[in-house]
Motif scaffolding. Structure first.
Motif, PDB file in Angstrom:
ATOM      1  N   ILE A 139       0.839  -1.200   0.000  1.00 12.89           N
ATOM      2  CA  ILE A 139       0.000   0.000   0.000  1.00 12.89           C
ATOM      3  C   ILE A 139       0.877   1.254   0.000  1.00 12.89           C
ATOM      4  N   PHE A 140       0.418   2.293  -0.711  1.00  8.25           N
ATOM      5  CA  PHE A 140       1.109   3.580  -0.688  1.00  8.25           C
ATOM      6  C   PHE A 140       0.817   4.264   0.643  1.00  8.25           C
ATOM      7  N   GLY A 141       1.871   4.592   1.381  1.00 13.01           N
ATOM      8  CA  GLY A 141       1.690   5.226   2.679  1.00 13.01           C
ATOM      9  C   GLY A 141       1.735   6.734   2.622  1.00 13.01           C
ATOM     10  N   GLY A 142       2.600   7.271   1.764  1.00 19.37           N
ATOM     11  CA  GLY A 142       2.733   8.720   1.692  1.00 19.37           C
ATOM     12  C   GLY A 142       3.699   9.122   0.603  1.00 19.37           C
ATOM     13  N   VAL A 143       3.650  10.404   0.249  1.00 22.84           N
ATOM     14  CA  VAL A 143       4.548  10.969  -0.765  1.00 22.84           C
ATOM     15  C   VAL A 143       5.134  12.264  -0.223  1.00 22.84           C
ATOM     16  N   ILE A 144       6.429  12.438  -0.410  1.00 25.36           N
ATOM     17  CA  ILE A 144       7.075  13.710  -0.039  1.00 25.36           C
ATOM     18  C   ILE A 144       7.435  14.421  -1.331  1.00 25.36           C
ATOM     19  N   ARG A 145       6.835  15.596  -1.538  1.00 29.34           N
ATOM     20  CA  ARG A 145       7.064  16.380  -2.757  1.00 29.34           C
ATOM     21  C   ARG A 145       7.494  17.791  -2.357  1.00 29.34           C
ATOM     22  N   ASN A 146       8.664  18.181  -2.808  1.00 32.60           N
ATOM     23  CA  ASN A 146       9.221  19.502  -2.468  1.00 32.60           C
ATOM     24  C   ASN A 146       9.267  19.717  -0.958  1.00 32.60           C
ATOM     25  N   GLY A 147       9.603  18.642  -0.229  1.00 32.62           N
ATOM     26  CA  GLY A 147       9.772  18.733   1.219  1.00 32.62           C
ATOM     27  C   GLY A 147       8.489  18.641   2.015  1.00 32.62           C
ATOM     28  N   LYS A 148       7.333  18.528   1.333  1.00 26.55           N
ATOM     29  CA  LYS A 148       6.047  18.478   2.029  1.00 26.55           C
ATOM     30  C   LYS A 148       5.476  17.069   1.980  1.00 26.55           C
ATOM     31  N   GLY A 149       4.996  16.575   3.123  1.00 32.02           N
ATOM     32  CA  GLY A 149       4.402  15.250   3.192  1.00 32.02           C
ATOM     33  C   GLY A 149       2.955  15.266   2.735  1.00 32.02           C
ATOM     34  N   LEU A 150       2.570  14.318   1.877  1.00 31.47           N
ATOM     35  CA  LEU A 150       1.221  14.223   1.337  1.00 31.47           C
ATOM     36  C   LEU A 150       0.689  12.803   1.545  1.00 31.47           C
TER      37      LEU A 150
END
Length: 449
Positions: free
Chosen positions: A407-418
């Motif tokens: 499962i996808f838990g999270g994404v960090i994009r440009n230093g921000k957690g999503l």
């Protein structure tokens, strides 16, 4: 990748076991025949009996063609010496397990890579860091940070008052759509079975649920779990071991009120000199009267890190009976480690497992930059960096034929957690955290290669 591991103890064996999922070419060196026999019977690896500091033994292991040499014997001197020799004999990269935390603290002053050691791993430092992280996230049983807290993994046992007990994951998501967390693994109460949650998975009372949270998610989880967030300030540590000393030192620096109990008078005197901001008490922490004299019931947390697992477990159970909210016990025995909260202790930590998991992130294929094994669960957390040509790039999660056991838990994009949902599109450069069962690791990695 050809990997040589020196030391067939718990760290070396656990590493070899993790790597067996990768079909790596592994050679295990140890002086103890029994340890090698056990490893050889349970894992598909090559074993060599001998001293890792022997040039002849290293040559027999074909060190000149090794991509990685890992020294994790119980002897710091052996690990350092073997790593230096391995580098000189042709190993591309070397990792040494050490116990002297000074080496880690002074890496900026001393360039160990010039000596032939590319990475130093201190189980004691890792354990002390893990303890401080757990205290900062009071109320949760396990925690792990990605990119300085942009995403944080937290585990929580659901009480009857938790708002989402009795609801499915999909129903909970519809009710609390603006929240900053997602469940990524569940262990049913009284079982050892790990579930990767899907939309129809139901939350039940007593479940140990692992969540991935972005900023603010920890506070939301507290509110929905029916718990009251209370800061931890007063901490009692039992055991003046290297971990006890390092933990006390770090907690004092973070303005915690620390009491450290050490049974040996000479050790207690030395610790008192080295820890001026902590109250060091000489006494047997197994003695109920001593703990009561030191007002154990007024403590917010109790940490037992003596060299005896049974002492640590029993003293934490005693602390719990006196009303201490957070208890953490160090255990050496991996069998105890599997028990966790079923025996009434908030968190059990094993420094060898922490070391093995930390080393493992240097070995992963593809673009894995961090990993951790979920405590008491048969699941791994992996962090990937998405390449421009990865199979997953510019794809919506719902359109991927992703394994059901991941499962996808999270994404960090440009230093921000999503927190990504089905319509989320993965972009090149994203740092993606995935939770998966061991059998799915290679399949998950293929999406990011």
């Amino acid at each position: 990748m050809k990997i040589i591991i020196a030391g067939a103890g718990e760290v070396g064996f656990h590493l070899a076991k993790l790597l067996s999922y990768e079909s790596q070419e592994i050679t295990l060196i140890d002086t103890k025949k029994d340890s090698l026999t056990y490893a050889g019977e349970h894992l598909d690896i090559r074993t060599i009996k001998g001293d890792a500091t022997s040039i002849a033994i290293l040559k027999e292991a074909r060190i000149e063609s090794a991509s990685l040499f890992i020294a994790v014997t119980s002897s710091e001197t052996t690990n350092i010496t073997a790593s230096v020799l391995a580098k000189e004999l042709g190993a591309q990269r070397t990792i040494a397990r050490i116990s002297n935390t000074e080496f880690i603290e002074n890496k900026a002053i001393i360039d160990f890579s010039k000596l032939g050691i590319d990475e130093l791993i201190s189980p004691e430092s890792l354990a002390a860091y893990e303890i401080q992280l757990l205290l900062n996230q009071y109320g949760f049983n396990d925690t792990y940070e990605f990119e300085d807290g942009a995403l944080t993994m937290l585990s929580l046992r659901l009480s009857r008052t938790a708002a989402f007990v009795g609801k499915s994951v999909k129903e909970a998501a519809e009710l609390y759509s603006d929240l900053h967390f997602i469940p990524i693994a569940i262990q049913r109460y009284g079982t050892q079975y790990t579930i990767i949650p899907r939309g129809d998975t139901q939350f039940k009372e007593g479940d140990n649920v692992v969540f991935m949270t972005s900023t603010g998610g920890d506070d939301e989880l507290f509110q929905l779990s029916g718990k009251v967030k209370v800061g931890i300030k007063n901490v009692m540590i039992l055991g003046g071991s290297k971990i006890g000393y390092k933990t006390a030192k770090d907690l004092c620096a973070s303005k915690f009120n620390v009491k450290l109990v050490e049974s040996k008078k000479s050790n207690a005197e030395d610790l008192a000199d080295e820890l001026p901001n902590a109250l060091v008490i000489c006494g047997d922490g197994r003695n109920v009267e001593i703990l009561e004299e030191e007002n154990i019931s007024d403590m917010d947390a109790f940490i037992s890190v003596t060299g005896n697992s049974e002492t640590n477990i029993m003293s934490c159970l005693l602390a719990k009976s006196k009303g201490v909210r957070k208890t953490i016990a160090l255990v050496e025995n991996m069998d105890y480690y599997q028990l966790s909260q079923s025996i009434g202790i908030d968190t059990l930590i094993n420094k060898k497992l922490l070391a093995a998991n930390n080393i493992f992130r240097h070995i992963r294929k593809g673009e894995v930059v961090a990993m951790t094994k979920l405590t008491n669960m048969n699941a791994e957390l992996l962090e990937f960096v998405v390449k421009p040509k990865s199979k997953i790039t510019n794809q919506q999660i719902k359109d991927l034929n992703f394994p059901k056991s991941a499962i996808f838990g999270g994404v960090i994009r440009n230093g921000k957690g999503l927190i990504p949902l089905g319509s989320f599109k993965i972009e090149a450069g994203d740092r993606v955290v995935v939770c998966c069962l061991p059998r799915s690791i290679s399949e998950v990695e293929a999406f990011f290669s």
